[in-house]
Motif scaffolding. Sequence first.
Motif, PDB file in Angstrom:
ATOM      1  N   ILE A  35       0.846  -1.193   0.000  1.00  0.00           N
ATOM      2  CA  ILE A  35       0.000   0.000   0.000  1.00  0.00           C
ATOM      3  C   ILE A  35       0.881   1.241   0.000  1.00  0.00           C
ATOM      4  O   ILE A  35       1.618   1.496   0.963  1.00  0.00           O
ATOM      5  N   ALA A  36       0.825   1.980  -1.082  1.00  0.00           N
ATOM      6  CA  ALA A  36       1.611   3.202  -1.202  1.00  0.00           C
ATOM      7  C   ALA A  36       0.796   4.333  -0.599  1.00  0.00           C
ATOM      8  O   ALA A  36      -0.219   4.745  -1.162  1.00  0.00           O
ATOM      9  N   GLY A  37       1.221   4.822   0.549  1.00  0.00           N
ATOM     10  CA  GLY A  37       0.485   5.877   1.246  1.00  0.00           C
ATOM     11  C   GLY A  37      -0.357   5.274   2.351  1.00  0.00           C
ATOM     12  O   GLY A  37      -1.366   4.633   2.071  1.00  0.00           O
ATOM     13  N   TYR A  97       3.966  -1.318   3.273  1.00  0.00           N
ATOM     14  CA  TYR A  97       3.535   0.027   2.902  1.00  0.00           C
ATOM     15  C   TYR A  97       4.709   0.966   2.719  1.00  0.00           C
ATOM     16  O   TYR A  97       5.831   0.670   3.141  1.00  0.00           O
ATOM     17  N   THR A  98       4.435   2.074   2.080  1.00  0.00           N
ATOM     18  CA  THR A  98       5.344   3.212   2.105  1.00  0.00           C
ATOM     19  C   THR A  98       4.576   4.385   2.698  1.00  0.00           C
ATOM     20  O   THR A  98       3.357   4.492   2.536  1.00  0.00           O
ATOM     21  N   ALA A  99       5.285   5.260   3.389  1.00  0.00           N
ATOM     22  CA  ALA A  99       4.704   6.491   3.926  1.00  0.00           C
ATOM     23  C   ALA A  99       5.860   7.421   4.252  1.00  0.00           C
ATOM     24  O   ALA A  99       6.972   6.955   4.513  1.00  0.00           O
ATOM     25  N   ARG A 100       5.592   8.715   4.231  1.00  0.00           N
ATOM     26  CA  ARG A 100       6.660   9.677   4.514  1.00  0.00           C
ATOM     27  C   ARG A 100       7.220   9.475   5.914  1.00  0.00           C
ATOM     28  O   ARG A 100       8.403   9.586   6.152  1.00  0.00           O
ATOM     29  N   THR A 101       6.320   9.144   6.872  1.00  0.00           N
ATOM     30  CA  THR A 101       6.775   8.879   8.234  1.00  0.00           C
ATOM     31  C   THR A 101       6.325   7.470   8.629  1.00  0.00           C
ATOM     32  O   THR A 101       5.279   7.005   8.174  1.00  0.00           O
ATOM     33  N   SER A 109       5.381  -6.580  -3.839  1.00  0.00           N
ATOM     34  CA  SER A 109       3.931  -6.727  -3.990  1.00  0.00           C
ATOM     35  C   SER A 109       3.461  -7.683  -5.085  1.00  0.00           C
ATOM     36  O   SER A 109       3.987  -7.685  -6.192  1.00  0.00           O
ATOM     37  N   ASP A 110       2.425  -8.455  -4.775  1.00  0.00           N
ATOM     38  CA  ASP A 110       1.594  -9.087  -5.806  1.00  0.00           C
ATOM     39  C   ASP A 110       0.543  -8.073  -6.266  1.00  0.00           C
ATOM     40  O   ASP A 110       0.173  -8.035  -7.429  1.00  0.00           O
ATOM     41  N   PHE A 111       0.049  -7.293  -5.300  1.00  0.00           N
ATOM     42  CA  PHE A 111      -0.899  -6.213  -5.594  1.00  0.00           C
ATOM     43  C   PHE A 111      -0.300  -4.923  -5.048  1.00  0.00           C
ATOM     44  O   PHE A 111      -0.008  -4.842  -3.856  1.00  0.00           O
ATOM     45  N   LEU A 112      -0.122  -3.954  -5.914  1.00  0.00           N
ATOM     46  CA  LEU A 112       0.394  -2.646  -5.484  1.00  0.00           C
ATOM     47  C   LEU A 112      -0.769  -1.660  -5.534  1.00  0.00           C
ATOM     48  O   LEU A 112      -1.306  -1.372  -6.603  1.00  0.00           O
ATOM     49  N   VAL A 113      -1.173  -1.185  -4.355  1.00  0.00           N
ATOM     50  CA  VAL A 113      -2.343  -0.306  -4.255  1.00  0.00           C
ATOM     51  C   VAL A 113      -1.891   1.129  -4.005  1.00  0.00           C
ATOM     52  O   VAL A 113      -1.172   1.397  -3.039  1.00  0.00           O
ATOM     53  N   LEU A 114      -2.338   2.044  -4.848  1.00  0.00           N
ATOM     54  CA  LEU A 114      -1.961   3.451  -4.702  1.00  0.00           C
ATOM     55  C   LEU A 114      -3.010   4.172  -3.873  1.00  0.00           C
ATOM     56  O   LEU A 114      -4.179   4.224  -4.249  1.00  0.00           O
TER      57      LEU A 114
END
Length: 312
Positions: free
Chosen positions: A150-152, A173-177, A196-201
Motif C-alpha cells: 500500500i503506497a500511502g 507500505y510506504t509512507a513519509r513517516t 507486492s503481488d498487488f500494489l495499491v496506490l
Amino acid sequence: TTSQPAILIIQPLMPQLDEKLTQHFHCYRLYEQPDPAVFIARHGTAIKAIVTRGDVGVETALLEQLPECKAIAVFGVGTDRIDLNYAAAHDIQISITRDILTDDVADLALTLTLAFSRNLVAYHQFAQSGAWENNAVALSSRASGKRIGIAGLGAIGLAIARRAEAFGMQVAYTARTAKEVSYKRCDNIEQLAAFSDFLVLALPGSAENLQLVDAKVLTALGREGVLINIARGTVINEADLIAALQQGTIKGAALDVYPQEPIINPALRQLDNVLLTPHIASATHETRAQMTNNVLENLLAYFADGKILTAV
Ligand code: 8YV
C-alpha cells in the motif's frame, strides 16, 4: 436571494448538493459562464467562498481574483489541485469531507483486488452468456496469502491494510513517516512494488507524487503483479502503464481514477488485463449524502462564526 452570502461553484456538483447550496446561498456557477474572465471581473469581489470537488480543485490564478473569498469547501478529500501555500498565506480556510469516505474507498480497493484475482467480470460474462454450457471453466488466482503493498498509509491506506489483513494477505507500505503498525515499511515505491503481488496506490495526487509509478516501478512489480489505483490518475505515468500492460511486464491493472477524467485513454480501454471503474470509490448513496451535509455544514459554520469545521 441577494442577502444570502455569495459562493462560487467551480464545476458541476451532484444535484442533491447543488440544491442544498441553492437554498442557503447566492450561488454563482463558474462553469455556466460564457466568459469566465468577464464574469470574475464583474462579480469577483462579491464571492465569499468556493465549493469545489476533490478531483477539480481551484486554480491559483482564480483565487488571486477573489480577494474576499476566504473559504473553500471541498466535496471530497483531495486537495491536490488547490495551492495550499497560497491559501495559508491568504488565510483561506479549506474544508474536506474528512473520514466520511474512508471505508467506501477502502472497500473499493479490496473489491478491485478480489475481483481481479477471482476473474469476476469474465466469470459473470461467461455465466450470463450461457458459455458455461459448452465450455470448461478457467481457473483464477487466490488472494489470501498474497502480498499487498500500500503506497500511502493515511486514513484510506490504513483502512485498506486492515481489510487486506482480514483477507489473510501480507501487508507492506510506504509512507513519509513510519506509522505505529506491524506492517513492513518499505523505503520507496520501487521496493514496495518488488514486494507486492498487488500494489495499491492510496497517496495524494500532489506534485511530489506526479507520475511516481513509472516503467521502473512497473518492472519491479513484475509479470505476476497487479496495480490498483484508487488515488489519482496523475500518480501513474500512463504511457508507461499502457506499455507494461501491452507487453505483459505486469499482469494487470484495476483503476478507478485517470489523468483526464472522464476521458479514459482508448489504449487502456482496449486491453483485456484491466478492470476499469469510473471514479466511484466514494459514490455510495450513504457517503455522498454525508459528504453533501459536510459541505453544507462547513459553509454554514463559516458564515455564522468565521470558522469551517473539518479543516484539511
Ligand atoms: C470524489 C475524490 O469523486 O475525495 C476525493 O478527492 O476524488 C472523490 O471523493 C470527488 O471529489 C467528487 O467528484
